[in-house]
Scaffold this motif. Structure first.
Motif, short mmCIF file in Angstrom:
data_model
loop_
_atom_site.label_atom_id
_atom_site.label_comp_id
_atom_site.label_asym_id
_atom_site.label_seq_id
_atom_site.Cartn_x
_atom_site.Cartn_y
_atom_site.Cartn_z
N LYS A 232 4.83 -5.47 23.30
CA LYS A 232 3.56 -5.31 23.06
C LYS A 232 2.90 -6.61 22.38
N THR A 233 3.97 -7.77 22.11
CA THR A 233 3.37 -9.04 21.59
C THR A 233 4.03 -10.18 22.55
N TRP A 234 3.36 -11.31 22.07
CA TRP A 234 3.93 -12.56 22.70
C TRP A 234 5.10 -12.98 22.32
N THR A 235 5.37 -12.70 21.00
CA THR A 235 6.61 -13.15 20.48
C THR A 235 7.85 -12.34 21.08
N ALA A 236 7.69 -10.68 21.13
CA ALA A 236 8.42 -10.20 21.75
C ALA A 236 8.88 -10.38 23.38
N LYS A 237 7.85 -11.41 23.88
CA LYS A 237 7.76 -11.68 25.33
C LYS A 237 8.80 -12.95 25.05
N GLY A 238 8.69 -13.75 23.99
CA GLY A 238 9.67 -15.11 24.00
C GLY A 238 8.63 -15.97 23.79
N ASN A 239 7.48 -15.98 23.60
CA ASN A 239 6.26 -17.01 23.34
C ASN A 239 5.86 -16.85 21.97
N ALA A 240 6.56 -16.98 20.79
CA ALA A 240 6.29 -16.77 19.44
C ALA A 240 5.03 -18.03 19.26
N ASP A 241 5.19 -19.00 19.88
CA ASP A 241 4.02 -20.27 19.91
C ASP A 241 2.82 -19.53 20.11
N ILE A 242 2.62 -18.88 21.34
CA ILE A 242 1.32 -18.33 21.68
C ILE A 242 0.82 -17.41 20.80
N ASP A 243 1.76 -16.51 20.07
CA ASP A 243 1.34 -15.45 18.93
C ASP A 243 0.79 -16.17 17.86
N GLN A 244 1.36 -17.34 17.37
CA GLN A 244 1.05 -18.00 16.22
C GLN A 244 -0.22 -18.65 16.50
N SER A 245 -0.48 -19.39 17.61
CA SER A 245 -1.81 -19.89 17.81
C SER A 245 -2.86 -19.09 17.88
N LEU A 246 -2.78 -17.88 18.52
CA LEU A 246 -3.73 -16.75 18.39
C LEU A 246 -4.11 -16.28 17.01
N ASP A 247 -2.92 -16.08 15.95
CA ASP A 247 -3.16 -15.82 14.87
C ASP A 247 -4.12 -16.91 14.06
N ASN A 248 -3.86 -18.19 14.42
CA ASN A 248 -4.53 -19.14 13.71
C ASN A 248 -6.04 -19.12 14.14
N ILE A 249 -6.16 -19.20 15.37
CA ILE A 249 -7.65 -19.09 16.11
C ILE A 249 -8.47 -17.61 15.54
N ILE A 250 -7.85 -16.58 15.49
CA ILE A 250 -8.32 -15.24 14.93
C ILE A 250 -8.69 -15.46 13.33
N SER A 251 -7.86 -16.06 12.82
CA SER A 251 -8.24 -16.04 11.42
C SER A 251 -9.21 -17.21 10.96
N ALA A 252 -9.10 -18.12 11.78
CA ALA A 252 -10.36 -19.13 11.55
C ALA A 252 -11.45 -19.20 12.29
N PHE A 253 -11.81 -17.97 13.12
CA PHE A 253 -12.93 -17.61 14.01
C PHE A 253 -14.25 -17.70 13.02
N ASN A 254 -15.20 -18.57 13.41
CA ASN A 254 -16.42 -18.47 12.67
C ASN A 254 -17.54 -17.87 13.57
N PHE A 255 -17.85 -16.78 13.22
CA PHE A 255 -18.89 -16.00 14.02
C PHE A 255 -20.22 -16.75 14.22
N ASN A 256 -20.73 -17.65 13.45
CA ASN A 256 -21.81 -18.28 13.57
C ASN A 256 -21.82 -19.56 14.56
N GLU A 257 -20.63 -20.14 14.46
CA GLU A 257 -20.21 -21.27 15.18
C GLU A 257 -18.78 -21.14 16.07
N PRO A 258 -18.82 -20.32 17.09
CA PRO A 258 -17.59 -20.24 17.60
C PRO A 258 -17.23 -21.36 18.45
N ASP A 259 -17.93 -22.29 18.64
CA ASP A 259 -17.35 -23.52 19.54
C ASP A 259 -16.50 -24.49 18.44
N LEU A 260 -16.45 -23.96 17.32
CA LEU A 260 -15.39 -24.61 16.42
C LEU A 260 -14.01 -24.43 16.95
N SER A 261 -13.84 -23.34 17.69
CA SER A 261 -12.63 -22.72 18.08
C SER A 261 -12.31 -23.44 19.34
#
Length: 834
Positions: free
Chosen positions: A284-313
């Protein structure tokens, strides 16, 4: 055999985008959902037989709540159904329903797939279904979709048993289970492996149901709660599902948007059983697939996502893109890069389109186009180059934030560009129930990608992207606003007969008025018109001094030639020869407000009914139903047809408030109710007493079939009868005449068993199963192995008049040019003249 496909996906720093008519950014709430979906690896494929079979509530929940990539595989395009919008049937109706499904998918977010199976109408079991469908080819198509889409879980809407309620429904479950077993087998359909790898889903589930009195759910089944409220949508998933399902307008499938949670039930079919969730045992997850760095990157992007300024991502997304591009799993990389690149373009606020002000274009001609581009990102997107079909141009131009740039360019349409039409209609079907697809790798797609695209080279940060923008037509509609549709390629000349059907009595001249459309961009100085029958030229004209405008050609087939043509349904063909080129196609253009303009081409042919066809009526009143061809047929038969309105029933009102004159019904030799009039005409309840009075006074009322869904009137006849879901689906089923001497079978046409030869798709549907003793049934018929049915036509005398209820499928037979059906229907109309 699977052939090479022309679409190329370039990995690394380049990606080719496949788009609709415009590339437009998603809303920030949609981007946020797409990011969460990117984080989840499982996929679900929902599988059933027809448009509207899908469980839209479950699809909406899977996509928006579980953030799981989900597709719906409909075996057919709904070609065999009925049409509440207009007279389109068969392939035209399938095209409408294809695009209604695509509009529904835009709302719920699922992907859409199809097989080559043609919906041939209702079938009662899988045995009947696989007499029409080639089971192996349908299984191959499902295997192909599984290998391309790579779902972990397949969910069937129906079981393979009689509980499915329809043979095609049950067949969808049969092929799903067999395809599940074969998709991971390298020896199964090996030609597919030139383009896709084998794939083994984890399991197949059956989404059990409560449909009317049929309840297949059980508390020991896997249960899922759906319908939850989603603040980003502003509604629950059940409400979204109602909106999505209501886009099946040709089926009258309007559905309530129901708020609140509900339980869905699932029974295990094959594969590893699920104990707690759909995804037990699934990675189910990138980590289980052996790509924990992708999981972590996505977690960071999602938590920092700005609905008013999506280009900041964008910086974090571009860094993530390099990680995804480095994946060794080619299939996973392809899928996730495509999703990620769409997210990047959306975060950049990118919009692109290539538009002209003409809806149609001719191969080989030049047209003025505008390339409109805009980006809303603070850090600029750079336009590096543009490939205008056959020409390339370098720019290296920054797209300033929120500033539209327009580049005008003359584009020549390639001389070998083929007319625009759905890929599955470009060739005649291989058999009555399977489409012929010119390139097998198109199988599964709802429509083919446009072959006419401008390629835009962009640079965002240090990464390069290539975006496809299809050539499009754009106009301002005073009601709808901007309308952007695909540019439609048409032949330089199209032909069509001015009416869809001709009716010819024995020993009469046949007058055909042919209309030829000549595209104004192609000038013809002369040409030859040919009218053909069975490959033999019946006649035609040499035309001189043509000016390129539309023109008509009239030609009368002499009696001597007509006498050599046997009676029955015959087909005439037309062509136009000019400059060594033969033109023999007619355009079919379908336009409804909820759909884009839909175009395909058929041979320039017309059906002719030739035979002993008599009518003794001159004037008929008609109450419109659902897309009925019969008024047009009656006018072709030289019968006046008036579509009835309120004032025809109530008469004029004088100053005192009373009736100034009687209603107009008495002037009609017969009154006909269109198919499903009781489902579509909401004034029928007020009109029925007047219709009964009309019959009692000596009128002749002919009512075609109705269903029990969304009815206006409870009592349709002067005497009671009960409509049931009884039908005869075998179009060649034997017909027994219960009273061969009945007047409806002898005047003005002598009806015999031969008049039931050549019927198409079915004898009829929704036969009554109970009726008052005042009714006399005329026929007995049944499908193989079933009990005889006598409800196909009921006749009753009422007062001085006649009432006929006939669920026989005249609405299919008359457009098809069936002479026997025409003779029988005209007898029904002539009952009062006997």
């Amino acid at each position: 055999m699977f052939k090479k496909v022309s679409t190329v996906f370039i990995f690394g720093f380049y990606t080719v985008f496949c788009s609709a008519q415009q590339v437009r950014p998603s809303k920030s709430s949609e981007i946020y959902r797409e990011l969460k979906t990117l984080k989840h690896l499982p996929k679900v494929l929902y599988l059933a037989a027809h448009p509207d079979d899908e469980n839209t509530g479950l699809l909406s929940w899977l996509i928006n709540d579980q953030n799981v990539e989900t597709g719906y595989l409909s075996l057919t395009r709904g070609d065999g159904g009925q049409n509440l919008l207009g007279t389109e049937q068969g392939a035209a109706l399938g095209l409408i329903r294809t695009h209604e499904l695509l509009e529904a998918r835009k709302l719920d977010g699922a992907q859409q797939f199809f097989t080559r199976a043609i919906d041939f109408g209702f079938s009662k079991n899988t045995t009947d279904t696989f007499k029409q469908w080639d089971e192996n080819s349908i299984i191959a198509d499902v295997v192909w979709v599984i290998r391309k889409f790579r779902p972990d879980v397949i969910i069937c809407r129906f079981p393979p048993t009689a509980a499915a309620g329809h043979g095609q429904h049950a067949a969808s479950a049969v092929v799903a289970e067999k395809a599940f077993k074969l998709a991971g087998d390298k020896t199964a359909f090996p030609n597919q492996l030139k383009y896709v790898n084998v794939w083994q889903p984890k399991r197949v589930l059956w989404n059990t149901f409560r449909f009317g009195a049929v309840n297949t759910t059980a508390e020991n089944q896997l249960k899922v709660t759906v319908g939850q409220y989603d603040a980003q949508l502003g509604m629950g998933y059940g409400e979204l599902a109602g909106l999505s399902r209501s886009l099946h307008k040709s089926q009258g499938a309007g559905t309530q948007s129901v708020a609140g949670i509900k339980t869905e039930y699932f029974s295990h079919v094959i594969g590893e059983p699920a104990e707690a969730t759909f995804f037990d045992g699934v990675v189910k997850t990138w980590t289980a697939k052996g790509n924990a760095d992708i999981d972590q990157s996505l977690d960071n992007i999602i938590s920092a996502f700005n609905f008013n300024e999506p280009d900041l991502s964008l910086p974090a997304l571009l860094a993530l893109r390099k990680k995804v591009a480095a994946l060794k799993d080619v299939d996973l990389k392809r899928d996730k890069l495509k999703s990620l690149d769409n997210i990047i373009l959306s975060c950049a606020g990118f919009m692109g389109e290539v538009v002209t002000n003409q809806a149609e274009a001719v191969a080989g001609d030049n047209y003025n186009f505008k390339l409109n581009l805009i980006s809303r990102a603070e850090n600029p997107v750079v336009l590096e180059d543009v490939k205008w079909l056959s020409q390339s141009e370098s720019f290296n131009r920054k797209l300033s934030k929120d500033s539209l740039i327009t580049i005008q360019h003359v584009i020549k349409i390639s001389a070998d560009a083929i007319p625009t039409e759905p890929y599955w209609l470009a060739k005649s079907p291989t058999n009555a129930a399977t489409f012929s697809v010119p390139n097998d790798t198109l199988v599964g797609l709802p429509e083919a990608e446009s072959p006419l695209n401008v390629l835009i080279g962009l640079k965002i940060g240090s990464d390069k992207f290539q975006v496809k923008l299809p050539l499009s037509f754009k106009k301002l509609d005073p009601v709808r606003g901007d309308v952007v549709e695909a540019l439609r390629i048409v032949p330089a000349l199209e032909l069509k007969f001015t009416q869809p059907l001709y009716l010819v009595k024995e020993n009469e001249d046949l007058h055909l008025s042919l209309n030829f459309k000549v595209n104004s961009n192609k000038q013809f100085s002369n040409g030859k018109v040919n009218l053909m029958y069975n490959g033999e030229r019946l006649g035609g004209s040499d035309l001189k001094s043509l000016n390129g405008k539309d023109f008509t050609v009239d030609y009368v087939i002499p009696k001597t030639k007509l006498a050599t043509i046997k009676s029955g349904r015959l087909q005439l063909d037309a062509n136009f020869v000019a400059d060594g080129i033969t033109y023999s196609k007619k355009q079919v253009l379908i336009q409804y407000p909820h759909l884009p303009s839909l175009q395909y081409f058929t041979p320039a042919t017309v059906a002719v009914m030739k035979g002993d066809i008599q009518a003794k009526v001159k004037k008929v009143g008609y109450i419109q139903g659902a897309g009925d061809f019969i008024p047009e047929f009656l006018r072709i038969a030289d019968i006046q047809v008036d579509v009835l309105k309120d004032e025809d029933f109530y008469g004029n009102v004088d100053e005192s408030g009373g009736n100034g004159s009687q209603n107009k019904l008495s002037q009609y030799d017969a009154i006909v109710l269109g198919v499903r009039a009781n489902n579509t005409e909401k004034k029928l309840g007020r009109w029925m007493p007047f219709l009964w009075s009309y019959v009692k006074a000596g009128g002749n009322l002919v009512m075609q079939y109705n269903t029990n869904q969304d009815t206006t009137v409870d009592k349709l006849g002067m005497y009671n009868f009960n409509i049931a879901n009884k039908r005869v689906t075998e179009e060649n089923a034997e017909v027994k005449f219960l009273n061969p001497n009945h007047k409806l079978l002898n005047f003005p046409n002598k009806i015999t068993a031969d008049d039931f030869n050549g019927w198409v798709q079915e004898r009829g549907a929704y036969f009554p199963d109970q009726w008052d003793a005042a009714y006399e049934p005329l026929f007995e018929m049944h499908d193989t192995g079933e009990e005889p049915l006598q409800g196909s036509t009921l006749y009753a005398k009422y007062g001085k008049g006649n009432f006929i209820y006939t669920p026989l499928a005249f609405f299919r037979q008359l457009p098809a040019g069936n002479v026997g059906a025409a003779r029988l229907f005209l007898n029904f109309l002539s009952a009062q003249k006997n």
